[in-house]
Motif scaffolding. Sequence first.
Motif, PDB file in Angstrom:
ATOM      1  N   ARG A 324       2.856   5.236 -34.316  1.00  9.93           N
ATOM      2  CA  ARG A 324       2.082   5.982 -35.322  1.00  9.93           C
ATOM      3  C   ARG A 324       2.409   5.442 -36.708  1.00  9.93           C
ATOM      4  O   ARG A 324       3.586   5.226 -37.034  1.00  9.93           O
ATOM      5  CB  ARG A 324       2.404   7.463 -35.246  1.00  9.93           C
ATOM      6  CG  ARG A 324       1.590   8.320 -36.236  1.00  9.93           C
ATOM      7  CD  ARG A 324       1.902   9.791 -36.046  1.00  9.93           C
ATOM      8  NE  ARG A 324       3.293  10.083 -36.356  1.00  9.93           N
ATOM      9  CZ  ARG A 324       3.939  11.174 -35.956  1.00  9.93           C
ATOM     10  NH1 ARG A 324       3.328  12.058 -35.185  1.00  9.93           N
ATOM     11  NH2 ARG A 324       5.196  11.369 -36.314  1.00  9.93           N
ATOM     12  N   GLU A 325       1.360   5.224 -37.513  1.00  9.23           N
ATOM     13  CA  GLU A 325       1.540   4.755 -38.889  1.00  9.23           C
ATOM     14  C   GLU A 325       1.590   5.976 -39.806  1.00  9.23           C
ATOM     15  O   GLU A 325       0.579   6.639 -40.032  1.00  9.23           O
ATOM     16  CB  GLU A 325       0.402   3.822 -39.297  1.00  9.23           C
ATOM     17  CG  GLU A 325       0.616   3.206 -40.678  1.00  9.23           C
ATOM     18  CD  GLU A 325      -0.462   2.201 -41.054  1.00  9.23           C
ATOM     19  OE1 GLU A 325      -0.217   1.356 -41.924  1.00  9.23           O
ATOM     20  OE2 GLU A 325      -1.557   2.280 -40.469  1.00  9.23           O
ATOM     21  N   GLU A 326       2.793   6.266 -40.338  1.00  8.40           N
ATOM     22  CA  GLU A 326       2.951   7.431 -41.199  1.00  8.40           C
ATOM     23  C   GLU A 326       2.458   7.147 -42.612  1.00  8.40           C
ATOM     24  O   GLU A 326       1.774   7.958 -43.222  1.00  8.40           O
ATOM     25  CB  GLU A 326       4.419   7.852 -41.235  1.00  8.40           C
ATOM     26  CG  GLU A 326       4.916   8.399 -39.906  1.00  8.40           C
ATOM     27  CD  GLU A 326       6.247   9.102 -40.035  1.00  8.40           C
ATOM     28  OE1 GLU A 326       6.905   8.931 -41.073  1.00  8.40           O
ATOM     29  OE2 GLU A 326       6.607   9.831 -39.105  1.00  8.40           O
ATOM     30  N   ASN A 327       2.847   5.999 -43.145  1.00  9.51           N
ATOM     31  CA  ASN A 327       2.354   5.553 -44.448  1.00  9.51           C
ATOM     32  C   ASN A 327       1.857   4.120 -44.277  1.00  9.51           C
ATOM     33  O   ASN A 327       2.075   3.486 -43.239  1.00  9.51           O
ATOM     34  CB  ASN A 327       3.464   5.610 -45.510  1.00  9.51           C
ATOM     35  CG  ASN A 327       3.963   7.031 -45.712  1.00  9.51           C
ATOM     36  OD1 ASN A 327       3.177   7.952 -45.913  1.00  9.51           O
ATOM     37  ND2 ASN A 327       5.282   7.207 -45.650  1.00  9.51           N
ATOM     38  N   LYS A 328       1.222   3.607 -45.290  1.00  6.29           N
ATOM     39  CA  LYS A 328       0.693   2.266 -45.206  1.00  6.29           C
ATOM     40  C   LYS A 328       1.834   1.265 -45.021  1.00  6.29           C
ATOM     41  O   LYS A 328       2.737   1.167 -45.853  1.00  6.29           O
ATOM     42  CB  LYS A 328      -0.097   1.927 -46.477  1.00  6.29           C
ATOM     43  CG  LYS A 328      -0.818   0.581 -46.381  1.00  6.29           C
ATOM     44  CD  LYS A 328      -1.685   0.326 -47.599  1.00  6.29           C
ATOM     45  CE  LYS A 328      -2.426  -1.008 -47.462  1.00  6.29           C
ATOM     46  NZ  LYS A 328      -3.272  -1.291 -48.636  1.00  6.29           N
ATOM     47  N   VAL A 330       4.172   1.457 -42.819  1.00  7.04           N
ATOM     48  CA  VAL A 330       5.359   2.095 -42.234  1.00  7.04           C
ATOM     49  C   VAL A 330       4.981   2.680 -40.884  1.00  7.04           C
ATOM     50  O   VAL A 330       4.272   3.684 -40.798  1.00  7.04           O
ATOM     51  CB  VAL A 330       5.921   3.207 -43.156  1.00  7.04           C
ATOM     52  CG1 VAL A 330       7.142   3.854 -42.517  1.00  7.04           C
ATOM     53  CG2 VAL A 330       6.256   2.635 -44.522  1.00  7.04           C
ATOM     54  N   GLU A 331       5.466   2.031 -39.807  1.00  3.95           N
ATOM     55  CA  GLU A 331       5.125   2.454 -38.449  1.00  3.95           C
ATOM     56  C   GLU A 331       6.367   2.942 -37.730  1.00  3.95           C
ATOM     57  O   GLU A 331       7.469   2.412 -37.932  1.00  3.95           O
ATOM     58  CB  GLU A 331       4.494   1.298 -37.667  1.00  3.95           C
ATOM     59  CG  GLU A 331       3.159   0.841 -38.230  1.00  3.95           C
ATOM     60  CD  GLU A 331       2.557  -0.291 -37.412  1.00  3.95           C
ATOM     61  OE1 GLU A 331       3.346  -1.010 -36.752  1.00  3.95           O
ATOM     62  OE2 GLU A 331       1.333  -0.456 -37.415  1.00  3.95           O
ATOM     63  N   LYS A 332       6.166   3.961 -36.865  1.00  6.84           N
ATOM     64  CA  LYS A 332       7.259   4.512 -36.082  1.00  6.84           C
ATOM     65  C   LYS A 332       6.868   4.575 -34.606  1.00  6.84           C
ATOM     66  O   LYS A 332       5.700   4.820 -34.277  1.00  6.84           O
ATOM     67  CB  LYS A 332       7.627   5.919 -36.568  1.00  6.84           C
ATOM     68  CG  LYS A 332       8.393   5.954 -37.874  1.00  6.84           C
ATOM     69  CD  LYS A 332       8.827   7.374 -38.199  1.00  6.84           C
ATOM     70  CE  LYS A 332       9.656   7.422 -39.487  1.00  6.84           C
ATOM     71  NZ  LYS A 332      10.115   8.804 -39.789  1.00  6.84           N
TER      72      LYS A 332
END
Length: 575
Positions: A324-328, A330-332
């Motif tokens: 999941r991409e939380e911010n541009k 930044v993926e988790k």
Amino acid sequence: MFIKPIKVKSNVQLKGSDIKKLKTRLSKQFKIEESESSQVFPSKSSFSAVKIITHGEQQVTVYTVDKRPMLFEMQERLYPTLYTMWILPRLVPYFTTHPQVVPRLYNGADLMMPGVVKEGSDLKSFGRFQKDDIVAINLTSNSSAIAVGSLARSSEDLYMAGGQGICVKSLHVFGDKLWGMEASMTQQVPLNGPVLKAPSLNNQQDFPSLGSDPSPQVNKAVQQLENINIESSTESDNVQEQVEEATHINPDEVLKNMFLSALKLNRKDISNTMPILVGTFYPLYLQKQVQPNPDKPITVKDTSYKKLSTFMKKMSDDGFIVVREENKGVEKIISINYDHPELISHIPQKPNNSADDANKNSETSSHLLLTKMTELYVVNDSTKKLFNSLGVADGKALDKVEIKNYVKDYVARNKLINSPTKEVVLNDVLVEICIGNRENEEPILMKLENITAIVQSQMDETFEMRSQAGGQAKGGKRAVIQITTATRMGNKKVTLVSNLESFGINLESFSKACKVGVQASTAMTKVPGTNINQFQIQGNHVRFIYNLLTDTYKVPKNDITGLEYAKKEKIKKIK
């Protein structure tokens, strides 16, 4: 004896009368001329007596010249260090061993009889020595001393031992704590000529007529190569495409296997930190997995994915993970499908690092560097035609990966790949190295990895102490040591150095080297706004630090910035 950490009890500067007595003792004990002892103790140098305590609680006095350990004394007897042996190579007799024995000596082993290379089979082959005589150890491939010790038995007893038992009790070996006692003064083993030439592969009995199938020739030649590791090629570069096809390594498959191994081997740790940043998962878990060639590890850039985000998206599409991409940017990883059939059936290869980790924990606190002994191979008369054509000079020491890359480059430049078989067509230079003499003009084919192994076997072996860290920063970017200057309170200049730890440099030893070298105080600070350590020393010592990093710690010059901040050297006017 000096393999484990040592403690310095005192360090006293010697008087002129003490130096004179020491030179007299050296000349008398080893029966050398005064001119030779003066080479060890040159005039206008700084001489000190350093009392140390070994890990085994033994007290030893080390005599240093300009901070470099030259002699050590035990029970009122002087022993030369390797630095003295490199200045006076004929100071004591030598016993010769094979290069493969060096790692055992470095780990504290004595030189055993099976490892001794002797000339002849009679009593004379062991000389005429008495028990406890001081001797040095050198290699068949390099006449320079790599260890100093004492004979465990007399020459007669050695002869009567039937090739069993201890020959030389090792006291001081290349790479130990005595060698690295003063960080700024360490030196690698000098490359001198071999004691014994390696057996040649140019035996006509080993190579049938060229009209026959060349494959048996190759197999027999390769069988003669003892202790040669033919490394699997893992490199992805712009050398000729046909050369790359011959290596049979798929970087995409290697990366995927590492990914699956990371998930299975670290399930508990990853589950406890979920969700986990992709940028954290990659260096902390994925990069640490076993690779086909640890000396040339594969990264995402070597694969068809090129970017980590592209690879993780593919793993997500295949159902292994959910990202999941939380911010541009930044993926988790928010979940992992451990029931995936491919993940269940995958058998990971566990990293064999438990022993290494235990050794590191006990040793690295006192290391000059976080070093390891690296095996190198020297360009000699047998291989100079190949390497000289690539701009590599005679006497240059190369590691296994460099040899493999140079051979690949040579094959690609000369367009020697046979397209149907993917084998290499030997030209005159390769024929001379791998076989000897060409009997007729029929083409000779050989596999690339076999050529690399034969070239390596024909070179002289040596060793260096190199940093174990590769200068790798977080996120996979190449780290650079940054040197700069700043002004502190009272308008005082200080020199700041960042990223030393990325290159495996022990900060405590580095600080000591700077204190001794420039007589200035040091401190550790934090880079503002980060948790990164920054080394600080009073005054502008940019040039000293730059020379210390390049000469002693062997950091490549391209990995250091800030030399422009060094003091401008004054130009002396000629009267």
